[in-house]
Scaffold this motif. Structure first.
Motif, PDB file in Angstrom:
ATOM      1  N   PRO A  38       0.811  -1.231   0.000  1.00 52.17           N
ATOM      2  CA  PRO A  38       0.000   0.000   0.000  1.00 52.17           C
ATOM      3  C   PRO A  38       0.840   1.274   0.000  1.00 52.17           C
ATOM      4  CG  PRO A  38      -0.877  -1.583   1.568  1.00 52.17           C
ATOM      5  CD  PRO A  38       0.435  -2.124   1.117  1.00 52.17           C
ATOM      6  N   GLU A  39       1.952   1.275   0.729  1.00 50.29           N
ATOM      7  CA  GLU A  39       2.809   2.463   0.765  1.00 50.29           C
ATOM      8  C   GLU A  39       3.521   2.659  -0.565  1.00 50.29           C
ATOM      9  OE1 GLU A  39       5.034   3.435   4.349  1.00 50.29           O
ATOM     10  OE2 GLU A  39       4.359   1.541   5.225  1.00 50.29           O
ATOM     11  N   ILE A  40       3.920   1.562  -1.214  1.00 44.20           N
ATOM     12  CA  ILE A  40       4.569   1.658  -2.524  1.00 44.20           C
ATOM     13  C   ILE A  40       3.573   2.155  -3.567  1.00 44.20           C
ATOM     14  CG2 ILE A  40       5.695   0.337  -4.358  1.00 44.20           C
ATOM     15  CD1 ILE A  40       6.828  -1.492  -2.143  1.00 44.20           C
ATOM     16  N   PHE A  41       2.341   1.633  -3.521  1.00 40.51           N
ATOM     17  CA  PHE A  41       1.300   2.127  -4.427  1.00 40.51           C
ATOM     18  C   PHE A  41       1.123   3.636  -4.276  1.00 40.51           C
ATOM     19  CE2 PHE A  41      -0.982  -2.219  -4.265  1.00 40.51           C
ATOM     20  CZ  PHE A  41      -0.236  -2.661  -5.354  1.00 40.51           C
ATOM     21  N   ALA A  42       1.042   4.100  -3.040  1.00 40.47           N
ATOM     22  CA  ALA A  42       0.823   5.527  -2.781  1.00 40.47           C
ATOM     23  C   ALA A  42       1.994   6.357  -3.294  1.00 40.47           C
ATOM     24  CB  ALA A  42       0.618   5.756  -1.289  1.00 40.47           C
ATOM     25  N   ALA A  43       3.227   5.892  -3.097  1.00 42.33           N
ATOM     26  CA  ALA A  43       4.406   6.637  -3.551  1.00 42.33           C
ATOM     27  C   ALA A  43       4.427   6.749  -5.070  1.00 42.33           C
ATOM     28  CB  ALA A  43       5.679   5.960  -3.046  1.00 42.33           C
ATOM     29  N   ILE A  44       4.094   5.674  -5.771  1.00 43.27           N
ATOM     30  CA  ILE A  44       4.090   5.700  -7.239  1.00 43.27           C
ATOM     31  C   ILE A  44       2.985   6.610  -7.751  1.00 43.27           C
ATOM     32  CG2 ILE A  44       3.742   4.307  -9.313  1.00 43.27           C
ATOM     33  CD1 ILE A  44       5.071   1.980  -7.854  1.00 43.27           C
ATOM     34  N   MET A  45       1.783   6.522  -7.164  1.00 35.51           N
ATOM     35  CA  MET A  45       0.671   7.377  -7.603  1.00 35.51           C
ATOM     36  C   MET A  45       0.953   8.851  -7.331  1.00 35.51           C
ATOM     37  SD  MET A  45      -2.833   5.216  -6.820  1.00 35.51           S
ATOM     38  CE  MET A  45      -2.469   4.889  -5.102  1.00 35.51           C
ATOM     39  N   ASP A  46       1.548   9.148  -6.174  1.00 35.66           N
ATOM     40  CA  ASP A  46       1.891  10.533  -5.856  1.00 35.66           C
ATOM     41  C   ASP A  46       2.901  11.087  -6.849  1.00 35.66           C
ATOM     42  OD1 ASP A  46       0.183  10.695  -3.731  1.00 35.66           O
ATOM     43  OD2 ASP A  46       1.684  10.196  -2.220  1.00 35.66           O
ATOM     44  N   PHE A  47       3.863  10.254  -7.243  1.00 37.14           N
ATOM     45  CA  PHE A  47       4.878  10.723  -8.189  1.00 37.14           C
ATOM     46  C   PHE A  47       4.257  11.074  -9.535  1.00 37.14           C
ATOM     47  CE2 PHE A  47       7.590   9.544 -11.797  1.00 37.14           C
ATOM     48  CZ  PHE A  47       8.566  10.522 -11.681  1.00 37.14           C
ATOM     49  N   TYR A  48       3.436  10.179 -10.076  1.00 33.68           N
ATOM     50  CA  TYR A  48       2.878  10.420 -11.411  1.00 33.68           C
ATOM     51  C   TYR A  48       1.835  11.532 -11.415  1.00 33.68           C
ATOM     52  CZ  TYR A  48       5.340   6.618 -13.673  1.00 33.68           C
ATOM     53  OH  TYR A  48       6.323   5.824 -14.216  1.00 33.68           O
ATOM     54  N   SER A  49       1.227  11.826 -10.279  1.00 36.70           N
ATOM     55  CA  SER A  49       0.286  12.944 -10.228  1.00 36.70           C
ATOM     56  C   SER A  49       0.977  14.272  -9.956  1.00 36.70           C
ATOM     57  CB  SER A  49      -0.759  12.681  -9.141  1.00 36.70           C
ATOM     58  OG  SER A  49      -0.154  12.607  -7.865  1.00 36.70           O
ATOM     59  N   SER A  50       2.267  14.238  -9.599  1.00 39.27           N
ATOM     60  CA  SER A  50       2.995  15.465  -9.282  1.00 39.27           C
ATOM     61  C   SER A  50       3.676  16.093 -10.486  1.00 39.27           C
ATOM     62  CB  SER A  50       4.063  15.179  -8.219  1.00 39.27           C
ATOM     63  OG  SER A  50       5.085  14.336  -8.751  1.00 39.27           O
ATOM     64  N   ALA A  51       3.775  15.366 -11.600  1.00 35.90           N
ATOM     65  CA  ALA A  51       4.420  15.855 -12.826  1.00 35.90           C
ATOM     66  C   ALA A  51       5.901  16.145 -12.624  1.00 35.90           C
ATOM     67  CB  ALA A  51       3.698  17.099 -13.354  1.00 35.90           C
ATOM     68  N   GLN A  52       6.533  15.502 -11.659  1.00 35.22           N
ATOM     69  CA  GLN A  52       7.972  15.652 -11.469  1.00 35.22           C
ATOM     70  C   GLN A  52       8.729  14.816 -12.502  1.00 35.22           C
ATOM     71  OE1 GLN A  52       9.483  15.867  -7.171  1.00 35.22           O
ATOM     72  NE2 GLN A  52       7.609  14.659  -6.945  1.00 35.22           N
ATOM     73  N   PRO A  53       9.955  15.211 -12.835  1.00 35.81           N
ATOM     74  CA  PRO A  53      10.757  14.384 -13.745  1.00 35.81           C
ATOM     75  C   PRO A  53      11.255  13.132 -13.026  1.00 35.81           C
ATOM     76  CG  PRO A  53      12.066  16.224 -12.939  1.00 35.81           C
ATOM     77  CD  PRO A  53      10.666  16.444 -12.421  1.00 35.81           C
ATOM     78  N   LEU A  54      11.504  12.085 -13.779  1.00 31.03           N
ATOM     79  CA  LEU A  54      12.001  10.852 -13.177  1.00 31.03           C
ATOM     80  C   LEU A  54      13.405  11.058 -12.625  1.00 31.03           C
ATOM     81  CD1 LEU A  54      11.287   7.865 -12.692  1.00 31.03           C
ATOM     82  CD2 LEU A  54      12.421   7.340 -14.853  1.00 31.03           C
TER      83      LEU A  54
END
Length: 263
Positions: free
Chosen positions: A137-153
């Motif tokens: 669940p924490e990994i899911f949240a971290a990945i979703m937060d990243f892709y919704s933030s529009a930050q570069p990889l």
């Protein structure tokens, strides 16, 4: 009599109308309630429904899939979006993840020991005492937060991926054949298991190809079998100059393998 009958009939009609008017029920205006059935479904009100309490933004629209790997301590996460446009990236420790916001946020989760980026997946390796039921669940949240933030990889795009199998002008024919096999035949198969390989060099005198296992393949119990039975046999079959394959370990890999042997 006739005139009296008409008068009595008129009086009776007036009495009935007055009685019906007085008996008409009073319908109060509906008032708000915390119950879901406070307002009848037959209501003709055109009032718009209240707005939802939670937004339905990009984070909640993502569907992340997982896939097991030969390494029980590693799990592949597919965000449904491209991850690496070219090559791959391995993060064996938190210090190596400072250039990637996503990798850095994943290392912030207690129990995550390694992160790897593939073309369309993220491989996360956990500690031995970590449990996937709590980590996922924490990994899911971290990945979703990243892709919704529009930050570069990667904060520094120049250091995004090392093109270890790129063929250079000064490469010999043997080295060029080794790199081509690694890139086109071996790397896709290894990435299917959530890992990758990095070309570290070729010793023409001994005929030894030096590779580094990455991602789920690093520290995997079956990595030595993959290295010898799979990669070595294929390279020796197509490139006669190759006599064997050896795995190179960095300092963090030495520590991981040593702790695994002690446990």
């Amino acid at each position: 009599m006739k005139g009296g009958s008409v008068w009595r009939l008129a009086r009776r009609v007036q009495f009935q109308r007055a009685t019906q008017s007085a008996a008409a029920p009073f319908i109060p205006r509906a008032t708000p309630s915390f119950h879901s059935n406070a307002f009848s479904s037959s209501s003709t009100s055109t009032r718009a429904p209240p707005p939802p309490r939670f937004s339905t933004g990009q984070r909640r629209s993502m569907f992340i899939q997982t896939q097991a790997t030969p390494n029980p301590s590693s799990l592949m996460f597919y965000p449904g979006k491209p991850v690496m446009e070219v090559g791959s990236a391995d993060f064996p420790n938190p210090r190596s993840a400072m250039n990637s916001p996503l990798a850095k946020s994943l290392f912030a989760i207690d129990g995550v020991t390694r992160v790897f980026f593939g073309s369309d997946f993220v491989t996360v390796t956990k500690s031995e005492d970590g449990a996937w039921e709590f980590l996922k669940p924490e990994i899911f949240a971290a990945i979703m937060d990243f892709y919704s933030s529009a930050q570069p990889l990667f904060l520094d795009s120049q250091a995004a991926a090392a093109k270890d199998t790129a063929i250079h002008q000064d490469d010999s024919e043997t080295v060029a054949m080794i790199k081509e096999l690694l890139e086109t035949r071996i790397r896709p198969a290894v990435q299917d298991d959530g890992g990758d390989i990095e070309y570290r060099g070729f010793d023409p005198d001994a005929g030894i190809v030096k590779l580094k296992m990455q991602g789920a393949c690093s520290g995997c119990p079956s990595s030595s079998v993959t290295l010898k039975s799979g990669i070595e046999n294929m390279l020796m079959h197509y490139v006669p100059e190759v006599k064997g394959v050896e795995q190179e370990l960095d300092a963090e890999d030495d520590g991981t393998m040593l702790s695994g042997q002690m446990n």
